[in-house]
Design a protein around this motif. Structure first.
Motif, PDB file in Angstrom:
ATOM      1  N   MET A  33       0.825  -1.207   0.000  1.00 33.10           N
ATOM      2  CA  MET A  33       0.000   0.000   0.000  1.00 33.10           C
ATOM      3  C   MET A  33       0.860   1.258   0.000  1.00 33.10           C
ATOM      4  O   MET A  33       0.625   2.188  -0.784  1.00 33.10           O
ATOM      5  CB  MET A  33      -0.930   0.010   1.214  1.00 33.10           C
ATOM      6  N   GLY A  34       1.847   1.314   0.883  1.00 30.54           N
ATOM      7  CA  GLY A  34       2.714   2.488   0.936  1.00 30.54           C
ATOM      8  C   GLY A  34       3.426   2.718  -0.385  1.00 30.54           C
ATOM      9  O   GLY A  34       3.552   3.862  -0.852  1.00 30.54           O
ATOM     10  N   THR A  35       3.854   1.634  -1.008  1.00 29.00           N
ATOM     11  CA  THR A  35       4.538   1.721  -2.298  1.00 29.00           C
ATOM     12  C   THR A  35       3.581   2.174  -3.393  1.00 29.00           C
ATOM     13  O   THR A  35       3.930   2.991  -4.260  1.00 29.00           O
ATOM     14  CB  THR A  35       5.155   0.359  -2.664  1.00 29.00           C
ATOM     15  N   ALA A  36       2.342   1.643  -3.359  1.00 24.79           N
ATOM     16  CA  ALA A  36       1.338   2.009  -4.370  1.00 24.79           C
ATOM     17  C   ALA A  36       0.978   3.488  -4.294  1.00 24.79           C
ATOM     18  O   ALA A  36       0.872   4.165  -5.327  1.00 24.79           O
ATOM     19  CB  ALA A  36       0.084   1.144  -4.192  1.00 24.79           C
TER      20      ALA A  36
ATOM     21  N   GLU B 162       1.587   9.091  -6.481  1.00 25.00           N
ATOM     22  CA  GLU B 162       1.886  10.520  -6.302  1.00 25.00           C
ATOM     23  C   GLU B 162       3.186  10.957  -6.976  1.00 25.00           C
ATOM     24  O   GLU B 162       3.328  12.141  -7.314  1.00 25.00           O
ATOM     25  CB  GLU B 162       1.942  10.852  -4.812  1.00 25.00           C
ATOM     26  N   THR B 163       4.124  10.030  -7.150  1.00 25.42           N
ATOM     27  CA  THR B 163       5.440  10.431  -7.675  1.00 25.42           C
ATOM     28  C   THR B 163       5.774   9.805  -9.024  1.00 25.42           C
ATOM     29  O   THR B 163       6.737  10.227  -9.680  1.00 25.42           O
ATOM     30  CB  THR B 163       6.559  10.050  -6.683  1.00 25.42           C
ATOM     31  N   ASN B 164       5.012   8.748  -9.400  1.00 19.98           N
ATOM     32  CA  ASN B 164       5.289   8.010 -10.635  1.00 19.98           C
ATOM     33  C   ASN B 164       6.669   7.345 -10.605  1.00 19.98           C
ATOM     34  O   ASN B 164       7.289   7.129 -11.642  1.00 19.98           O
ATOM     35  CB  ASN B 164       5.174   8.909 -11.870  1.00 19.98           C
ATOM     36  N   ARG B 165       7.132   7.029  -9.381  1.00 20.30           N
ATOM     37  CA  ARG B 165       8.418   6.332  -9.231  1.00 20.30           C
ATOM     38  C   ARG B 165       8.202   5.025  -8.482  1.00 20.30           C
ATOM     39  O   ARG B 165       7.398   4.957  -7.547  1.00 20.30           O
ATOM     40  CB  ARG B 165       9.429   7.196  -8.475  1.00 20.30           C
TER      41      ARG B 165
ATOM     42  N   ALA C 254       9.634   7.448  -1.656  1.00 16.89           N
ATOM     43  CA  ALA C 254       9.551   8.872  -2.008  1.00 16.89           C
ATOM     44  C   ALA C 254      10.414   9.782  -1.144  1.00 16.89           C
ATOM     45  O   ALA C 254      10.569  10.967  -1.465  1.00 16.89           O
ATOM     46  CB  ALA C 254       8.096   9.337  -1.927  1.00 16.89           C
ATOM     47  N   LYS C 255      10.932   9.260  -0.026  1.00 22.71           N
ATOM     48  CA  LYS C 255      11.746  10.022   0.932  1.00 22.71           C
ATOM     49  C   LYS C 255      11.004  11.258   1.441  1.00 22.71           C
ATOM     50  O   LYS C 255      11.592  12.324   1.661  1.00 22.71           O
ATOM     51  CB  LYS C 255      13.102  10.402   0.330  1.00 22.71           C
ATOM     52  N   THR C 256       9.714  11.114   1.621  1.00 23.64           N
ATOM     53  CA  THR C 256       8.868  12.135   2.233  1.00 23.64           C
ATOM     54  C   THR C 256       7.612  11.441   2.731  1.00 23.64           C
ATOM     55  O   THR C 256       7.490  10.216   2.636  1.00 23.64           O
ATOM     56  CB  THR C 256       8.523  13.251   1.221  1.00 23.64           C
ATOM     57  N   PHE C 257       6.662  12.185   3.267  1.00 27.17           N
ATOM     58  CA  PHE C 257       5.405  11.620   3.750  1.00 27.17           C
ATOM     59  C   PHE C 257       4.245  12.276   3.006  1.00 27.17           C
ATOM     60  O   PHE C 257       4.430  13.269   2.306  1.00 27.17           O
ATOM     61  CB  PHE C 257       5.262  11.824   5.260  1.00 27.17           C
ATOM     62  N   SER C 258       3.025  11.726   3.169  1.00 27.29           N
ATOM     63  CA  SER C 258       1.905  12.275   2.414  1.00 27.29           C
ATOM     64  C   SER C 258       0.581  12.115   3.143  1.00 27.29           C
ATOM     65  O   SER C 258       0.388  11.161   3.913  1.00 27.29           O
ATOM     66  CB  SER C 258       1.816  11.609   1.039  1.00 27.29           C
ATOM     67  N   LEU C 259      -0.337  13.035   2.864  1.00 26.01           N
ATOM     68  CA  LEU C 259      -1.691  12.970   3.409  1.00 26.01           C
ATOM     69  C   LEU C 259      -2.440  11.770   2.839  1.00 26.01           C
ATOM     70  O   LEU C 259      -3.166  11.079   3.558  1.00 26.01           O
ATOM     71  CB  LEU C 259      -2.451  14.260   3.076  1.00 26.01           C
ATOM     72  N   MET C 260      -2.260  11.504   1.563  1.00 25.73           N
ATOM     73  CA  MET C 260      -2.920  10.367   0.944  1.00 25.73           C
ATOM     74  C   MET C 260      -2.477   9.061   1.609  1.00 25.73           C
ATOM     75  O   MET C 260      -3.283   8.161   1.875  1.00 25.73           O
ATOM     76  CB  MET C 260      -2.620  10.319  -0.561  1.00 25.73           C
TER      77      MET C 260
ATOM     78  N   LEU D 263      -3.725   2.095 -10.760  1.00 23.26           N
ATOM     79  CA  LEU D 263      -4.323   2.039 -12.109  1.00 23.26           C
ATOM     80  C   LEU D 263      -4.355   3.371 -12.846  1.00 23.26           C
ATOM     81  O   LEU D 263      -4.072   3.416 -14.056  1.00 23.26           O
ATOM     82  CB  LEU D 263      -5.730   1.451 -12.018  1.00 23.26           C
ATOM     83  N   PRO D 264      -4.715   4.495 -12.187  1.00 22.94           N
ATOM     84  CA  PRO D 264      -4.713   5.768 -12.931  1.00 22.94           C
ATOM     85  C   PRO D 264      -3.361   6.101 -13.546  1.00 22.94           C
ATOM     86  O   PRO D 264      -3.295   6.670 -14.646  1.00 22.94           O
ATOM     87  CB  PRO D 264      -5.109   6.797 -11.865  1.00 22.94           C
ATOM     88  N   ARG D 265      -2.270   5.735 -12.861  1.00 20.23           N
ATOM     89  CA  ARG D 265      -0.933   5.962 -13.414  1.00 20.23           C
ATOM     90  C   ARG D 265      -0.646   5.047 -14.599  1.00 20.23           C
ATOM     91  O   ARG D 265      -0.079   5.451 -15.613  1.00 20.23           O
ATOM     92  CB  ARG D 265       0.115   5.740 -12.328  1.00 20.23           C
ATOM     93  N   LEU D 266      -1.052   3.774 -14.438  1.00 16.48           N
ATOM     94  CA  LEU D 266      -0.763   2.798 -15.484  1.00 16.48           C
ATOM     95  C   LEU D 266      -1.590   3.050 -16.735  1.00 16.48           C
ATOM     96  O   LEU D 266      -1.140   2.788 -17.855  1.00 16.48           O
ATOM     97  CB  LEU D 266      -1.030   1.382 -14.959  1.00 16.48           C
TER      98      LEU D 266
END
Length: 303
Positions: A33-36, A41-44, A170-176, A299-302
């Motif tokens: 989940m964290g990776t997804a 958010e970063t496309n990485r 991502a070496k940061t955190f996120s609200l999502m 999926l939205p990225r892919l």
């Protein structure tokens, strides 16, 4: 010969129950989940970090399962639990040191990530997770015996684990990521909550004040229903708030599993022999809902 074969099959089934293969989803889902979310958010996607983290998480969960068997054997709460690794081996010391070896290997995996990134944040978060995991059953804390296990489970496998997985990418955190962690933390806590329904008598005898001991099985079945429904309600809320993409509504594909779990517990909450399987239904819900939610981010990225 037939009797020997039956005994061998029964022992294999006990070992399978003791090893708890399905429970390793609690390692797989938060990292996934964290990776997804990070990918969304970063496309990485750093696959070497993902697989290193996944392997380390599985080893740490193995430590948690084995060490909990050791600590439970000291309180006598597992005296009637045939599938306890300590009861199967009859060697508590061996199980204890094997669990520590697994923990050490898992931590080495996390150290390799920290070294690769030249950043100790992920290591610090994972060490905090391990400390909380120990406090659940380990002396002198044994917070699970005070009914705090579900809270520890929520924090460890929700916000902390997903924050660590997200940061590793991502070496940061996120609200999502934080919002997603609330859903995964809750679905993981539901597994632990369900594991108490069939062992009320053993918990009472060992002085363990689990949530089901405190509230009773009937009320516990109602709490389970509301908790399970909230997985879907929170997802809808986060979509409406535009924190989640609409595609995360894929989680509703796991609704039949949620319905099966709730109905099973409502019908059999006071029958230990039948209701004991609810924890496996909860594991299925956790895994499938987690994978569908992760797909909703990816999926939205892919596409």
């Amino acid at each position: 010969m037939a009797t020997t074969s039956y005994i061998d099959k029964s022992r294999r089934k006990l070992w399978l129950a003791a090893i708890k293969p399905p429970m390793y989803s609690v390692a797989i889902i938060p990292i996934t989940m964290g990776t997804a979310v990070a990918f969304a958010e970063t496309n990485r996607f750093h696959q070497e970090i993902f697989f290193a983290f996944l392997g380390a998480a599985i080893l740490i969960i193995a430590w948690l399962n084995l060490s909990n068997d050791v600590f439970d054997s000291e309180t006598g709460i597992d005296k009637n639990k045939a599938e306890s690794v300590v009861n199967l081996t009859g060697n508590k010391t061996l199980v204890f040191w094997i669990s520590n070896l697994l923990l050490g290997l898992g931590i080495l995996g996390i150290i390799s990530i920290a070294w690769l990134q030249q950043d100790g944040m992920v290591l610090g978060i994972v060490l905090l997770c391990c400390a909380l995991g120990y406090s659940y059953q380990g002396p002198p804390f044994r917070l699970g015996y005070q009914g705090l296990g579900e809270i520890i489970c929520f924090v460890t496998f929700g916000p902390l684990a997903i924050a660590a997985a997200y940061y590793s990418q991502a070496k940061t955190f996120s609200l999502m990521g934080l919002a997603a962690s609330a859903i995964i933390g809750l679905s993981t806590s539901i597994i632990l909550f369900c594991s108490h329904f069939h062992q009320v008598e053993d918990d009472l005898a060992a002085g363990k004040r689990s949530p089901i001991v405190r509230m009773g099985t009937a009320r516990g079945s109602q709490v389970l229903a509301w908790s399970t429904a909230s997985l879907f309600a929170f997802t809808v809320l986060f979509v409406l708030l535009r924190v989640f993409p609409v595609s995360t509504l894929l989680i509703f594909g796991s609704l039949p599993l949620a319905n099966r779990l709730v109905r099973h517990v409502q019908q059999h909450h006071d029958n230990p022999e039948i209701v004991r399987t609810c924890k496996f239904l909860a594991v299925n819900l956790h895994f499938v809902s987690g994978i569908l939610l992760a797909l909703g981010f990816v999926l939205p990225r892919l596409l």
